[in-house]
Design an enzyme around this catalytic site. Structure first.
Site, PDB file in Angstrom:
ATOM      1  N   TYR A 142      -3.902  -1.166   3.578  1.00  0.00           N
ATOM      2  CA  TYR A 142      -4.669  -2.482   2.907  1.00  0.00           C
ATOM      3  C   TYR A 142      -3.005  -3.495   3.971  1.00  0.00           C
ATOM      4  O   TYR A 142      -3.523  -5.325   3.334  1.00  0.00           O
ATOM      5  CB  TYR A 142      -2.048  -2.760   1.723  1.00  0.00           C
ATOM      6  CG  TYR A 142      -2.654  -1.806   0.952  1.00  0.00           C
ATOM      7  CD1 TYR A 142      -3.636  -0.956   0.643  1.00  0.00           C
ATOM      8  CD2 TYR A 142      -1.711  -1.167  -0.101  1.00  0.00           C
ATOM      9  CE1 TYR A 142      -4.966  -0.232  -0.272  1.00  0.00           C
ATOM     10  CE2 TYR A 142      -2.325  -0.487  -1.624  1.00  0.00           C
ATOM     11  CZ  TYR A 142      -3.453   0.530  -1.341  1.00  0.00           C
ATOM     12  OH  TYR A 142      -3.736   0.950  -2.380  1.00  0.00           O
ATOM     13  N   LYS A 189      -3.712  12.863   6.333  1.00  0.00           N
ATOM     14  CA  LYS A 189      -4.308  13.160   5.854  1.00  0.00           C
ATOM     15  C   LYS A 189      -5.116  13.135   7.737  1.00  0.00           C
ATOM     16  O   LYS A 189      -5.797  13.021   8.159  1.00  0.00           O
ATOM     17  CB  LYS A 189      -5.670  11.928   5.574  1.00  0.00           C
ATOM     18  CG  LYS A 189      -7.624  12.639   5.162  1.00  0.00           C
ATOM     19  CD  LYS A 189      -7.373  13.341   3.892  1.00  0.00           C
ATOM     20  CE  LYS A 189      -8.975  13.972   3.824  1.00  0.00           C
ATOM     21  NZ  LYS A 189      -9.135  15.014   3.048  1.00  0.00           N
ATOM     22  N   ASP A 221      -5.358  15.260  -1.063  1.00  0.00           N
ATOM     23  CA  ASP A 221      -6.088  15.351  -1.991  1.00  0.00           C
ATOM     24  C   ASP A 221      -5.037  16.465  -2.319  1.00  0.00           C
ATOM     25  O   ASP A 221      -5.357  16.942  -3.951  1.00  0.00           O
ATOM     26  CB  ASP A 221      -7.502  15.995  -0.899  1.00  0.00           C
ATOM     27  CG  ASP A 221      -7.493  16.320   0.461  1.00  0.00           C
ATOM     28  OD1 ASP A 221      -6.140  17.111   0.769  1.00  0.00           O
ATOM     29  OD2 ASP A 221      -8.469  16.653   0.719  1.00  0.00           O
ATOM     30  N   ASP A 245       0.631   4.070  -2.749  1.00  0.00           N
ATOM     31  CA  ASP A 245       0.974   3.695  -3.554  1.00  0.00           C
ATOM     32  C   ASP A 245      -0.227   4.925  -4.536  1.00  0.00           C
ATOM     33  O   ASP A 245       0.537   5.014  -6.296  1.00  0.00           O
ATOM     34  CB  ASP A 245      -0.485   2.367  -3.299  1.00  0.00           C
ATOM     35  CG  ASP A 245      -0.651   1.397  -4.452  1.00  0.00           C
ATOM     36  OD1 ASP A 245       0.092   1.873  -5.570  1.00  0.00           O
ATOM     37  OD2 ASP A 245      -1.994   1.020  -4.318  1.00  0.00           O
ATOM     38  N   ASP A 249       1.497   6.615  -8.497  1.00  0.00           N
ATOM     39  CA  ASP A 249       1.208   6.129  -9.715  1.00  0.00           C
ATOM     40  C   ASP A 249       1.438   7.194 -10.833  1.00  0.00           C
ATOM     41  O   ASP A 249       1.130   7.408 -12.214  1.00  0.00           O
ATOM     42  CB  ASP A 249       0.203   4.938  -9.913  1.00  0.00           C
ATOM     43  CG  ASP A 249       0.290   3.972 -10.113  1.00  0.00           C
ATOM     44  OD1 ASP A 249       1.638   3.760  -9.877  1.00  0.00           O
ATOM     45  OD2 ASP A 249      -0.715   2.933 -10.386  1.00  0.00           O
TER      46      ASP A 249
END
Ligand code: NAD
Length: 352
Positions: A142, A189, A221, A245, A249
């Site tokens: 980000y 990852k 994942d 993030d 959520d």
């Protein structure tokens, strides 16, 4: 004791839920003999209307000089519906994170027994669910280099992490695990990303220095899937900005309402506490919003000030109210009360 608290109510339901949070803080202050000195500031759409900036310097100054910061929500449909607007409320929140160096976002997930019916997950899969996501907040993809090249048909975002950025949040996550179920899981990852491999290296190293904590690793994942099929396996999840993030959520859905979930953003200068929901323009100004996420954020703020007994009192007040079957309209199946009535009730219970 005396504390300076900056209060940024923001937009939409922000001021409504913040008012309830302050009621509860005041009740706690009276009961335990503390004084909270509130300094109000503007942020988001309201700040643009008043000053032209979503984060006026005056607001930053108020925040830096306080012990903690209570934040409502930002966002206004007049900007959401105008993608060309250059000055936007969200810049206020992102700007605060940067200005205050809020590097560690914490989102705990608690499942309330009598609200299990609101969750999209089968009630039996919610048994024993109690975990917290530690998300790195001001690094990674980000904030890395980004841009467009040539004719505009090529774009890039860069994910970067430094060891220091990993270590400072990891330290907080290990400390949290020690006070909870003594389990920490790094979600990454590492089979694909070099930054994830750096995270793994560091956490493997830190695991040796924190041998009382059971450390595990999971690819993001798989973690996204496991959060739905077996959420009870998690205790402390530590992860990068973008993965956090998305996962935080996803985790918030398990509880059944956005109006229940608090968060903390820990910084090197001060720390910020806020409900995870937005400004909810569809219900703003109607005294309908659920203030529990904000009141639970007050509990996190009190914990941060090392007022653990006080924080526990606030959490117990929330549990007691819900156990009595009382809540706002989003908590379907409970006896519906307004936002301000729920705030009054919580303050009354917290007052003892
Ligand atoms: P939202 O969280 O504001 O609302 C989503 C849905 O949940 C709405 O139906 C709303 O009524 C409901 N809801 C949210 N909080 C609630 C509460 N406390 N009690 C009862 N119901 C509640 O998300 P959105 O609609 O996608 O966004 C609205 C605005 O908020 C946008 O401008 C967005 O950019 C902004 N936003 C801000 C933040 C923040 O300040 N941290 C977070 C998310 C969205």
């Amino acid at each position: 004791m005396k504390f300076t608290i900056s209060v940024l109510p923001g937009d939409g339901i922000g001021p409504e839920v913040i008012e309830q949070g302050i009621k509860v803080m005041e009740a706690i202050g009276k009961r335990f003999g503390h004084t909270f000195d509130y300094r109000y500031g503007d942020v988001g759409g309201i700040a643009i209307d008043r000053t032209g900036s979503p984060l006026p310097q005056e607001t930053i100054d108020i925040c830096i000089n306080s012990d903690a910061l209570l934040f409502g929500a930002i966002g206004d449909p007049k900007y959401d519906n105008d993608p060309t607007a250059k000055v936007r409320p969200e810049q206020g929140l992102l700007g605060l994170r940067k200005a205050l160096d809020l590097y560690c976002n914490i989102r705990p997930l608690t499942i309330f027994q009598n609200l299990k019916h609101l969750s999209p997950i089968r009630p039996e899969n919610l048994d024993g669910v109690d975990f917290v996501v530690y998300r790195e907040l001001i690094g990674g993809i980000y904030f890395g280099a980004k841009g467009r090249k040539e004719d505009g048909n090529y774009a890039f975002d860069t994910c970067e992490y430094r060891v220091e950025e990993i270590d400072r949040i990891a330290k907080l996550a290990f400390a949290a695990a020690r006070l909870r179920g003594k389990k920490l899981m790094l979600v990454d990852k590492a089979n694909v990303l070099e930054t994830s491999r750096l995270w793994r290296e560091r956490i493997q190293q830190l695991a040796k220095e924190n041998s009382d904590i059971e450390v595990s690793y999971m690819f993001v994942d798989n973690a996204a899937m496991q959060m739905i099929v077996n959420p009870a396996q998690f205790d402390v999840i530590l992860t990068t900005n973008m993965f956090g993030d998305i996962l935080s959520d996803e985790s918030s859905v398990l509880a059944g309402s956005l109006g229940l979930i608090p968060s903390a953003s820990i910084g090197s200068k001060t720390s910020m506490f806020e409900p995870i929901h937005g400004s909810a323009p569809d219900i703003a100004g109607q005294d309908l919003a659920n203030p529990i996420a904000t009141v639970a954020s007050v509990a996190m703020l009190l914990d941060h000030l090392k007022l653990e007994k006080e924080a526990e009192t606030v959490r117990a007040a929330i549990s007691e109210l819900l156990e009595r079957g009382i809540g706002t309209a989003d908590l379907k199946g409970l006896e519906a009360r307004s936002c301000s009535q729920v705030g009054d009730e919580l303050a009354k219970i917290a007052a003892g």
